[in-house]
Structure formats: C-alpha cells, structure tokens
Write a protein that holds these residues in place. Structure first.
Motif, PDB file in Angstrom:
ATOM      1  N   GLN A  59     -42.401   5.127  -7.239  1.00  0.00           N
ATOM      2  CA  GLN A  59     -43.227   4.186  -6.478  1.00  0.00           C
ATOM      3  C   GLN A  59     -43.043   4.320  -4.965  1.00  0.00           C
ATOM      4  O   GLN A  59     -43.729   3.656  -4.183  1.00  0.00           O
ATOM      5  N   GLU A  60     -42.126   5.172  -4.567  1.00  0.00           N
ATOM      6  CA  GLU A  60     -41.810   5.327  -3.139  1.00  0.00           C
ATOM      7  C   GLU A  60     -42.972   6.002  -2.414  1.00  0.00           C
ATOM      8  O   GLU A  60     -43.514   7.014  -2.851  1.00  0.00           O
ATOM      9  N   ASP A  61     -43.370   5.390  -1.274  1.00  0.00           N
ATOM     10  CA  ASP A  61     -44.414   5.993  -0.451  1.00  0.00           C
ATOM     11  C   ASP A  61     -43.860   7.183   0.319  1.00  0.00           C
ATOM     12  O   ASP A  61     -42.657   7.274   0.595  1.00  0.00           O
ATOM     13  N   VAL A  62     -44.756   8.091   0.689  1.00  0.00           N
ATOM     14  CA  VAL A  62     -44.350   9.277   1.441  1.00  0.00           C
ATOM     15  C   VAL A  62     -44.304   8.953   2.925  1.00  0.00           C
ATOM     16  O   VAL A  62     -45.260   8.434   3.496  1.00  0.00           O
ATOM     17  N   GLU A  63     -43.166   9.238   3.524  1.00  0.00           N
ATOM     18  CA  GLU A  63     -43.021   9.085   4.975  1.00  0.00           C
ATOM     19  C   GLU A  63     -42.750  10.454   5.577  1.00  0.00           C
ATOM     20  O   GLU A  63     -41.738  11.082   5.286  1.00  0.00           O
ATOM     21  N   GLY A  64     -43.674  10.914   6.410  1.00  0.00           N
ATOM     22  CA  GLY A  64     -43.510  12.216   7.039  1.00  0.00           C
ATOM     23  C   GLY A  64     -42.458  12.184   8.135  1.00  0.00           C
ATOM     24  O   GLY A  64     -42.003  11.115   8.562  1.00  0.00           O
ATOM     25  N   TYR A  65     -42.053  13.365   8.589  1.00  0.00           N
ATOM     26  CA  TYR A  65     -41.057  13.464   9.639  1.00  0.00           C
ATOM     27  C   TYR A  65     -41.733  13.430  11.006  1.00  0.00           C
ATOM     28  O   TYR A  65     -42.855  13.910  11.187  1.00  0.00           O
ATOM     29  N   SER A  66     -41.033  12.870  11.986  1.00  0.00           N
ATOM     30  CA  SER A  66     -41.579  12.817  13.351  1.00  0.00           C
ATOM     31  C   SER A  66     -41.379  14.139  14.075  1.00  0.00           C
ATOM     32  O   SER A  66     -41.968  14.383  15.122  1.00  0.00           O
ATOM     33  N   ILE A  67     -40.540  15.005  13.509  1.00  0.00           N
ATOM     34  CA  ILE A  67     -40.246  16.317  14.087  1.00  0.00           C
ATOM     35  C   ILE A  67     -40.819  17.387  13.161  1.00  0.00           C
ATOM     36  O   ILE A  67     -40.763  17.251  11.942  1.00  0.00           O
ATOM     37  N   THR A  68     -41.361  18.434  13.736  1.00  0.00           N
ATOM     38  CA  THR A  68     -41.884  19.534  12.933  1.00  0.00           C
ATOM     39  C   THR A  68     -41.037  20.790  13.147  1.00  0.00           C
ATOM     40  O   THR A  68     -40.271  20.893  14.112  1.00  0.00           O
ATOM     41  N   TYR A  69     -41.201  21.738  12.254  1.00  0.00           N
ATOM     42  CA  TYR A  69     -40.509  23.018  12.376  1.00  0.00           C
ATOM     43  C   TYR A  69     -40.906  23.710  13.680  1.00  0.00           C
ATOM     44  O   TYR A  69     -40.089  24.374  14.314  1.00  0.00           O
ATOM     45  N   ARG A  70     -42.141  23.535  14.075  1.00  0.00           N
ATOM     46  CA  ARG A  70     -42.591  24.154  15.323  1.00  0.00           C
ATOM     47  C   ARG A  70     -41.862  23.563  16.528  1.00  0.00           C
ATOM     48  O   ARG A  70     -41.511  24.269  17.471  1.00  0.00           O
ATOM     49  N   ASP A  71     -41.612  22.244  16.505  1.00  0.00           N
ATOM     50  CA  ASP A  71     -40.834  21.634  17.586  1.00  0.00           C
ATOM     51  C   ASP A  71     -39.476  22.332  17.711  1.00  0.00           C
ATOM     52  O   ASP A  71     -38.998  22.616  18.808  1.00  0.00           O
ATOM     53  N   TYR A  72     -38.877  22.575  16.555  1.00  0.00           N
ATOM     54  CA  TYR A  72     -37.566  23.226  16.540  1.00  0.00           C
ATOM     55  C   TYR A  72     -37.644  24.633  17.114  1.00  0.00           C
ATOM     56  O   TYR A  72     -36.835  25.017  17.963  1.00  0.00           O
ATOM     57  N   THR A  73     -38.616  25.440  16.652  1.00  0.00           N
ATOM     58  CA  THR A  73     -38.693  26.821  17.114  1.00  0.00           C
ATOM     59  C   THR A  73     -39.013  26.898  18.595  1.00  0.00           C
ATOM     60  O   THR A  73     -38.525  27.786  19.292  1.00  0.00           O
ATOM     61  N   ARG A  74     -39.818  25.965  19.093  1.00  0.00           N
ATOM     62  CA  ARG A  74     -40.110  25.951  20.528  1.00  0.00           C
ATOM     63  C   ARG A  74     -38.849  25.645  21.329  1.00  0.00           C
ATOM     64  O   ARG A  74     -38.582  26.244  22.379  1.00  0.00           O
ATOM     65  N   ALA A  75     -38.058  24.700  20.838  1.00  0.00           N
ATOM     66  CA  ALA A  75     -36.818  24.345  21.533  1.00  0.00           C
ATOM     67  C   ALA A  75     -35.829  25.507  21.505  1.00  0.00           C
ATOM     68  O   ALA A  75     -35.133  25.775  22.492  1.00  0.00           O
ATOM     69  N   ILE A  76     -35.763  26.221  20.361  1.00  0.00           N
ATOM     70  CA  ILE A  76     -34.860  27.355  20.250  1.00  0.00           C
ATOM     71  C   ILE A  76     -35.229  28.434  21.262  1.00  0.00           C
ATOM     72  O   ILE A  76     -34.364  29.061  21.884  1.00  0.00           O
ATOM     73  N   LYS A  77     -36.523  28.668  21.430  1.00  0.00           N
ATOM     74  CA  LYS A  77     -36.952  29.673  22.410  1.00  0.00           C
ATOM     75  C   LYS A  77     -36.526  29.274  23.813  1.00  0.00           C
ATOM     76  O   LYS A  77     -36.194  30.125  24.644  1.00  0.00           O
ATOM     77  N   ASN A  78     -36.522  27.983  24.087  1.00  0.00           N
ATOM     78  CA  ASN A  78     -36.127  27.520  25.414  1.00  0.00           C
ATOM     79  C   ASN A  78     -34.616  27.550  25.625  1.00  0.00           C
ATOM     80  O   ASN A  78     -34.141  27.378  26.752  1.00  0.00           O
ATOM     81  N   ILE A  79     -33.856  27.759  24.541  1.00  0.00           N
ATOM     82  CA  ILE A  79     -32.412  27.925  24.693  1.00  0.00           C
ATOM     83  C   ILE A  79     -32.114  29.129  25.581  1.00  0.00           C
ATOM     84  O   ILE A  79     -31.084  29.181  26.270  1.00  0.00           O
ATOM     85  N   LYS A  80     -32.999  30.121  25.573  1.00  0.00           N
ATOM     86  CA  LYS A  80     -32.774  31.315  26.381  1.00  0.00           C
ATOM     87  C   LYS A  80     -32.744  31.004  27.868  1.00  0.00           C
ATOM     88  O   LYS A  80     -32.341  31.845  28.667  1.00  0.00           O
ATOM     89  N   LYS A  81     -33.163  29.813  28.235  1.00  0.00           N
ATOM     90  CA  LYS A  81     -33.129  29.409  29.637  1.00  0.00           C
ATOM     91  C   LYS A  81     -31.832  28.677  29.994  1.00  0.00           C
ATOM     92  O   LYS A  81     -31.658  28.266  31.140  1.00  0.00           O
TER      93      LYS A  81
END
Length: 457
Positions: free
Chosen positions: A207-229
């Motif tokens: 009966q549990e409703d689906v709650e999506g995440y506020s963060i996406t995998y793309r958010d993560y990969t974009r942040a990882i790319k910025n680690i190079k800075k």
C-alpha cells in the motif's frame, strides 16, 4: 518498443537556453567546493528528464571498451541473477506491481542510451510485465531453469531501447525461480542489490506510495565531473602520477593464446560459499589483527596469482561500488558508480602472511585515499606516456562486502553471472546476508576451465 524518432535527441532553442542555465548553476555551485567535497545536492535544480543526458564517468569508459582495449574483442556487458522464492509470497504480494513502483522511483530504469553515448530518461514507460511459465513436473521445472540460464547467457540487452533489465519466471507447485538479467552499462554491482531490496520493500508494503528521489544520477555525474576543478583532484592526480613510475605489469598468467586472436569469448563461472559460522569467524580474526576482510581476501587472491604467474610484484584492478559523494539519497540511487583503482601488490618472500596482508592493506588504503584520479584517468596517462595498450589491467578483484542488503529475505540467490568487457579474470567477493560467495569468472579461451577451478579451490 524502440524509439526511432530522431527529434527526441535534438534540442529546441528554448531547451538549449534552459540547459545552459542549469549547467551554469551546477558549475557555480560545484566550484564553491574546492576546500571541501561537500556538495549540497538539495540546492541543485532537478534537470529536465526530457532532455538528453550525458552518460556517467565509468559508463563512458565501458561504452568505449565495446570496441576493445585490452586485446579482447567487444562483448555485451550484463549480469544474470537467479533467485528462488515461494509461490504464495510471489503471488499474494504481486511482484509485477512492486517492480513497476521501483521503475517509477528510479529514473535510471527509464533510460535509453543513444549510439553516441548519450542517455535520455523517459518520463514514463509501458507497464512492465513478467513472463512466467508453469510446469507440472519437477523434472521439467529443473530442465527449464537450466535452459533459461543458458538462454540468458547468450542474450544481450539493448540500452538504446530502454532494455536495462528483464525478469522471467518458471514455476512448479509452490516453487518459483526468478531469472533477472541486468544491463551492466547502467547497473553496477551494488545497484543490483538495491533493485532487489526496493522490490522486496514494496512486496512487504504493497500500500506504500512511491516517493521519487530529489537527486538524480545525472546530478551525481555532473558533480563528479566538477571534482576535476578541486584541489583534492589535483592532489590525487599528483600522487598517482608519481606512482606510475613504480607501477608493475599485470601478473603474467599462463595464457592459452594471445587475446588478440580471440574472436568469440566464453566466460567460465566458478564459485564457492563460506557459510555464516566460518565467515563470521574469518571477520573476527581480521578485526583482531586490525585488517579488513577486503584486504585479507585481496592478499589471498594475490598469493594465488603469484603462484600461477611466478611473480610476486604486480598490479591488480580493484573494483568497488562506493559513491564518491556522501549523501543518503545517493546511496540509494541505481546507476553505475563503479570505482576502478589500480593497486600495487608486493609479496615479499621473507614476510609471513600477516605482514603481506598489512602491506596490501596499506597499498589499498592509499589507492582509496586518492580515488578521485581513478583508473580511467590513470589508463589515459599510461597510454599517453607509452603509446601502447599497456593501459589495460584485466586482472580484477571485485569487493562487494558490507552492502547491508536484505534481498535474500525474498528468496535465496542460487546463481549469479557477470560478463564484463575487457576482463580476463575477475574474483568477486560477495556478502549475501550472513554468508560469503566467492566467485571467479574468466575468459575460457585464455584461462582453461580446469586451471581456474584449481585456482579457486
């Protein structure tokens, strides 16, 4: 079905402006983390799912490897898992509904990947149906299980049409055997168990409703790319480059033939189980000696490789599935978060096993401490320096310990198979509840079945 409309991969002028604004916002925020890698994801705008998404860091590496980089020809990457459960639980809790809730919750389960390596998250996909074939005799049931295993071993999933996993079932009386195939382009080892955990959760809580995440995998990969800075990345880069002069070759195992001559690969599977009593005793001994189970298992693997290659100093590829950024939601996201680290192995003949294990643990810790300049960057640097294929490190140790998964509460995992491009030999240490599964997978055309069987036992 397949999505063939080419306009899906193009942007309108308005969309381009929107994406430019998102890109600028993310870059500005990432730049503020030079002193500490503390990305506040709650402040990142959720990207528009209808737009093209560039594929993640390690996924991009695997995409390139489809063309071959360690002497082997390309091979479709996938993982196959068989799980046994009981029919009343399977039927009463409605597995299909649980799976579709996870698809809604996890954006990466609605991804298609274009031929040029870009991904697109679809806002919705058709309701997923599970194929089940029922059998009236136990012999037919067991034959069907073996046949389905072999069939999946020879099938491939196309990420260009949102085919990231398949679930098939065969049943007899109260027994159900689920066969799940995952596309490794977007599923790392941990994500498989997250997928099973979330299915199990919705089976227990229908009966549990689906709650999506506020963060996406793309958010993560974009942040990882910025680690190079960041300064941390520069520090890790300097350390790794200094280590390259000391880096050894892979252990020269006795190969049956040259990898370049192999046109079709056959992956052999070998496994043993360490039951809970022995596994807990093993971990207890590790703690008493201030050693981690990963380090001790890596040392044992290294000693076996040393025996078969007659070499005591070499480099191994250590694979784990840690998220580089610590955030609770990131730890629950499905995607490819694989970390590939090169670890120097030095087994001194005059040292006892504990002394060797301490040295291996120290080298592994150093690799983990400097993981932001990872294997991808390191291999590129080696190729740049020497201009050869020496950048490939196809002897692998995969650590999947302490993932805290309760997926076996739904059913016992009785079979697991992995096909990874450009890997010759992979030892996988997988913690399943209270027991340990040790698996070795090898390219049989390079390393004969009997040889790998003897290495494992």
């Amino acid at each position: 079905g397949k999505i063939s409309d080419p306009s899906l991969y193009k942007y309108t002028p308005s969309e381009k402006i929107t994406l430019q604004k998102i890109n600028k916002s993310i870059n500005e925020m990432a730049a503020s983390t030079n002193k500490e890698l503390n990305f506040v994801f709650s402040k990142i705008k959720k990207p528009m799912e209808e737009q093209a998404r560039q594929i993640g860091v390690n996924t991009g590496r695997y995409w390139v490897q489809r063309g071959g980089s360690s002497g082997l020809h390309s091979m479709q990457q996938s993982r196959i898992l068989q799980q046994l459960t009981d029919k009343p639980y399977y039927e009463e809790n409605d597995l299909e509904k649980a799976v579709n809730k996870v698809i809604i919750k996890q954006p990466m389960l609605r991804v298609i990947v274009t031929e040029d390596g870009y991904q697109r998250v679809l806002p919705e996909v058709p309701y997923y149906r599970i194929d089940e074939i029922k059998y009236d005799s136990i012999q037919d049931f067991l034959t069907a299980i073996e046949k389905l295993r072999n069939q999946l071993e020879n099938e491939s999933l196309e990420s260009t049409n949102c085919q990231l996993f398949t679930i098939r079932a065969v049943s007899y009386d109260t027994e159900v055997s689920l066969h799940i195939q995952f596309n490794s382009i977007l599923f790392d080892g941990k994500s498989i168990f997250l997928f099973l955990d979330e299915i199990n959760y919705y089976l227990k809580n229908p009966q549990e409703d689906v709650e999506g995440y506020s963060i996406t995998y793309r958010d993560y990969t974009r942040a990882i790319k910025n680690i190079k800075k960041t300064k941390k990345y520069e520090c890790d880069k300097q350390y790794v480059l200094e280590q390259l002069d000391k880096m050894k070759e892979i252990p020269p195992l006795p190969l049956s033939q040259s990898p370049e001559k192999i046109l079709t690969q056959t992956i052999s599977h070998h496994e043993i189980y360490i039951e809970s009593k022995k596994w807990n005793a093993f971990k207890s001994q590790c703690r008493k000696n201030n050693l981690t189970p990963n380090a001790v298992l890596l040392t044992i693997y290294s000693e076996v490789l040393a025996l078969w290659s007659n070499t005591f100093e070499f480099t191994l590829n250590f694979t784990c599935f840690d998220r580089l950024l610590e955030e609770e939601e990131i730890n629950r996201l499905i995607g490819d978060f694989t970390l590939l680290l090169l670890v120097n192995i030095e087994l001194k003949k005059k040292e006892n096993f504990k002394e060797r294990a301490i040295k291996v643990q120290e080298n592994l810790a150093k690799a983990m401490d400097h993981k932001y300049f990872g294997t991808i960057d390191t291999e590129r640097e080696i190729a740049k320096r020497y201009g050869t294929k020496s950048s490939a490190f196809p002897i692998v140790f995969t650590g999947m310990l302490g993932m805290d998964s309760d997926c076996e509460n739904f059913g016992e995992i009785s079979y697991l198979s992995t096909k990874t491009s450009q890997t010759w030999l992979d030892l996988q240490a997988i913690e399943l509840g209270e027991r340990l599964m040790i698996r070795m997978e090898a390219v049989e055309e390079l390393l004969p079945f009997e040889m790998v069987e003897e290495m494992l036992t």
